[in-house]
Motif scaffolding. Structure first.
Motif, PDB file in Angstrom:
ATOM      1  N   ARG A 177       0.871  -1.178   0.000  1.00 17.00           N
ATOM      2  CA  ARG A 177       0.000   0.000   0.000  1.00 17.00           C
ATOM      3  C   ARG A 177       0.905   1.224   0.000  1.00 17.00           C
ATOM      4  NH1 ARG A 177      -2.105   2.559   5.438  1.00 17.00           N
ATOM      5  NH2 ARG A 177      -3.420   4.210   4.634  1.00 17.00           N
TER       6      ARG A 177
ATOM      7  N   LEU B 194      -5.482  12.500   1.667  1.00 17.40           N
ATOM      8  CA  LEU B 194      -4.594  11.326   1.643  1.00 17.40           C
ATOM      9  C   LEU B 194      -4.917  10.478   0.415  1.00 17.40           C
ATOM     10  CD1 LEU B 194      -2.698   9.147   2.991  1.00 17.40           C
ATOM     11  CD2 LEU B 194      -4.759   8.327   4.172  1.00 17.40           C
TER      12      LEU B 194
ATOM     13  N   ASN C  36      -4.214   6.924  -1.616  1.00 19.11           N
ATOM     14  CA  ASN C  36      -3.712   5.562  -1.381  1.00 19.11           C
ATOM     15  C   ASN C  36      -3.745   4.751  -2.661  1.00 19.11           C
ATOM     16  OD1 ASN C  36      -3.149   5.107   1.481  1.00 19.11           O
ATOM     17  ND2 ASN C  36      -5.329   5.512   1.796  1.00 19.11           N
TER      18      ASN C  36
ATOM     19  N   TYR D 200      -3.528   0.676  -3.378  1.00 22.89           N
ATOM     20  CA  TYR D 200      -3.448  -0.665  -2.800  1.00 22.89           C
ATOM     21  C   TYR D 200      -3.201  -1.629  -3.935  1.00 22.89           C
ATOM     22  CZ  TYR D 200      -6.127   1.453   1.053  1.00 22.89           C
ATOM     23  OH  TYR D 200      -6.575   2.259   2.075  1.00 22.89           O
TER      24      TYR D 200
ATOM     25  N   ILE E 156      -5.742  -3.101   5.154  1.00 19.45           N
ATOM     26  CA  ILE E 156      -5.743  -2.123   6.251  1.00 19.45           C
ATOM     27  C   ILE E 156      -6.218  -2.888   7.486  1.00 19.45           C
ATOM     28  CG2 ILE E 156      -6.888  -0.109   7.222  1.00 19.45           C
ATOM     29  CD1 ILE E 156      -5.519   1.180   5.165  1.00 19.45           C
TER      30      ILE E 156
ATOM     31  N   HIS F  61      -8.805  -0.553  12.773  1.00 26.21           N
ATOM     32  CA  HIS F  61      -8.307   0.618  13.513  1.00 26.21           C
ATOM     33  C   HIS F  61      -9.404   1.675  13.636  1.00 26.21           C
ATOM     34  CE1 HIS F  61      -8.048   1.981   9.359  1.00 26.21           C
ATOM     35  NE2 HIS F  61      -7.989   3.224   9.812  1.00 26.21           N
TER      36      HIS F  61
ATOM     37  N   ASP G 270      -9.475   5.827  13.286  1.00 27.15           N
ATOM     38  CA  ASP G 270      -8.604   6.931  12.872  1.00 27.15           C
ATOM     39  C   ASP G 270      -8.245   7.751  14.116  1.00 27.15           C
ATOM     40  OD1 ASP G 270      -9.492   5.888  10.393  1.00 27.15           O
ATOM     41  OD2 ASP G 270      -9.050   7.786   9.442  1.00 27.15           O
TER      42      ASP G 270
ATOM     43  N   MET H  44     -15.503  -2.711   3.146  1.00 24.73           N
ATOM     44  CA  MET H  44     -14.977  -2.175   4.405  1.00 24.73           C
ATOM     45  C   MET H  44     -15.633  -2.969   5.523  1.00 24.73           C
ATOM     46  SD  MET H  44     -14.618   1.746   5.698  1.00 24.73           S
ATOM     47  CE  MET H  44     -12.996   2.019   5.018  1.00 24.73           C
TER      48      MET H  44
ATOM     49  N   TYR I 222     -17.770   7.349   0.970  1.00 21.62           N
ATOM     50  CA  TYR I 222     -18.350   7.081   2.291  1.00 21.62           C
ATOM     51  C   TYR I 222     -17.943   8.168   3.264  1.00 21.62           C
ATOM     52  CZ  TYR I 222     -13.699   5.226   3.396  1.00 21.62           C
ATOM     53  OH  TYR I 222     -12.351   5.098   3.583  1.00 21.62           O
TER      54      TYR I 222
ATOM     55  N   HIS J 278     -12.671  -0.025  11.695  1.00 18.34           N
ATOM     56  CA  HIS J 278     -12.832  -0.429  10.291  1.00 18.34           C
ATOM     57  C   HIS J 278     -11.525  -0.999   9.755  1.00 18.34           C
ATOM     58  CE1 HIS J 278     -11.503   3.799  10.061  1.00 18.34           C
ATOM     59  NE2 HIS J 278     -10.937   3.478   8.908  1.00 18.34           N
TER      60      HIS J 278
ATOM     61  N   LEU K 292      -9.787  -3.157   5.915  1.00 17.21           N
ATOM     62  CA  LEU K 292      -9.973  -3.616   4.529  1.00 17.21           C
ATOM     63  C   LEU K 292      -9.283  -4.965   4.388  1.00 17.21           C
ATOM     64  CD1 LEU K 292      -9.189  -0.304   2.537  1.00 17.21           C
ATOM     65  CD2 LEU K 292     -11.436  -1.237   3.107  1.00 17.21           C
TER      66      LEU K 292
ATOM     67  N   ARG L  96      -6.578  -1.064  -6.177  1.00 16.08           N
ATOM     68  CA  ARG L  96      -7.601  -0.089  -5.774  1.00 16.08           C
ATOM     69  C   ARG L  96      -6.883   1.199  -5.386  1.00 16.08           C
ATOM     70  NH1 ARG L  96      -9.678   1.459  -0.512  1.00 16.08           N
ATOM     71  NH2 ARG L  96     -11.726   2.398  -0.731  1.00 16.08           N
TER      72      ARG L  96
ATOM     73  N   SER M 135      -7.653   5.088  -3.426  1.00 16.74           N
ATOM     74  CA  SER M 135      -8.655   5.820  -2.642  1.00 16.74           C
ATOM     75  C   SER M 135      -8.143   7.213  -2.332  1.00 16.74           C
ATOM     76  CB  SER M 135      -9.018   5.080  -1.349  1.00 16.74           C
ATOM     77  OG  SER M 135      -7.932   5.080  -0.455  1.00 16.74           O
TER      78      SER M 135
ATOM     79  N   THR N 207      -8.788   9.989   0.728  1.00 13.85           N
ATOM     80  CA  THR N 207      -9.400  10.175   2.053  1.00 13.85           C
ATOM     81  C   THR N 207      -9.224  11.627   2.477  1.00 13.85           C
ATOM     82  OG1 THR N 207      -8.808   7.903   2.666  1.00 13.85           O
ATOM     83  CG2 THR N 207      -9.406   9.378   4.453  1.00 13.85           C
TER      84      THR N 207
ATOM     85  N   ARG O   8      -9.841  14.383   5.657  1.00  8.63           N
ATOM     86  CA  ARG O   8     -10.113  14.457   7.098  1.00  8.63           C
ATOM     87  C   ARG O   8     -10.054  15.919   7.540  1.00  8.63           C
ATOM     88  NH1 ARG O   8      -5.761  10.007   7.336  1.00  8.63           N
ATOM     89  NH2 ARG O   8      -6.864   8.078   7.815  1.00  8.63           N
TER      90      ARG O   8
HETATM   91  O1  LIG Z   1      -8.799   3.342   1.511  1.00  8.39           O
HETATM   92  C1  LIG Z   1      -9.741   3.550   2.260  1.00  8.39           C
HETATM   93  O2  LIG Z   1     -10.877   3.804   1.849  1.00  8.39           O
HETATM   94  C2  LIG Z   1      -9.557   3.427   3.772  1.00  8.39           C
HETATM   95  C3  LIG Z   1      -8.371   4.165   4.300  1.00  8.39           C
HETATM   96  C4  LIG Z   1      -8.241   4.070   5.791  1.00  8.39           C
HETATM   97  O3  LIG Z   1      -8.963   3.375   6.475  1.00  8.39           O
HETATM   98  C5  LIG Z   1      -7.214   4.844   6.448  1.00  8.39           C
HETATM   99  O4  LIG Z   1      -6.342   5.444   5.771  1.00  8.39           O
HETATM  100  O5  LIG Z   1      -7.220   4.916   7.705  1.00  8.39           O
END
Ligand SMILES: O=C(O)CCC(=O)C(=O)O
Length: 197
Positions: A52, A100, A102, A104, A110, A113, A115, A133, A156, A168, A170, A177, A179, A181, A183
């Protein structure tokens, strides 16, 4: 249980979770994947065997030093998706302190955890291969688990219990994949960020 057909079904299962399908066209998805690749995402030094890779814009939280680190500003190409994320969370786009990215590769995971409490809302956009998820929480007698399908081009929101009561994770990816993110800071995050700035 796996749920895959839209927001109304998931909200009752994990309070504070929202899921919206098809927020992007296929062309917009491809453009965002190109932007993620152009950012040259890097493997985490804290998780080197997990395929990742990530890039952060704005502010990121460094798990090793337990502090905020300033990153490059978010490129213009993410503005439109940031606006959609802000609208879903009911905040202003300028409040989204971290963007962020990502990537994968097959096999990346993942771990379960929460956040960090320095963040408030967590908004995620899924691109490329579908995944689920997995949410888990300790019930009175046993652990409760719910798996929510995350198709490409969906978004989401984790807030409330989905953020603070349910962990949550993965499972291993079947194919690549990506993503995005977003925050925003929590009260604690704003305080810690003011000290760091
Ligand atoms: O890739 C995702 O949608 C989840 C990312 C995630 O859970 C995280 O970075 O803490």
């Amino acid at each position: 249980m796996v749920v895959g057909t839209g927001s109304t079904q998931v909200e009752g299962l994990v309070p504070g979770l929202k899921l919206v399908h098809e927020i992007l066209t296929v062309e917009e998805e491809a453009d965002l994947i190109s932007l993620i690749e152009a950012s040259q995402p890097a493997r985490s030094p804290y998780d080197p065997d997990n395929p990742r890779s990530s890039t952060s814009y704005g502010w990121k939280y460094d798990y090793g030093t337990d502090s905020f680190v300033a990153c490059d500003p978010m490129p213009q190409g993410f503005r439109s998706v940031a606006q959609k994320a802000a609208d879903l969370a009911g905040v202003r786009p300028e409040d989204l302190a971290e963007c962020l990215l990502n990537r994968y590769e097959a096999g990346a995971i993942i771990q379960p955890h929460f956040d960090k409490p320095v963040w408030d809302h967590v908004i995620g956009i899924s691109l490329g291969a579908p995944t689920t998820m997995q949410f888990s929480r300790q019930g009175e007698a046993s652990a409760l688990e719910v798996a929510i399908a995350l198709p490409p081009r969906s978004m989401y929101l984790l807030a409330g219990d989905a953020r603070h009561v349910w962990q949550h994770s993965l499972p291993p990816m079947a194919a690549t994949r990506w993503s995005i993110t977003f925050r925003d800071f929590s009260e604690e995050g704003r305080r810690r960020h003011a000290q760091a700035a």
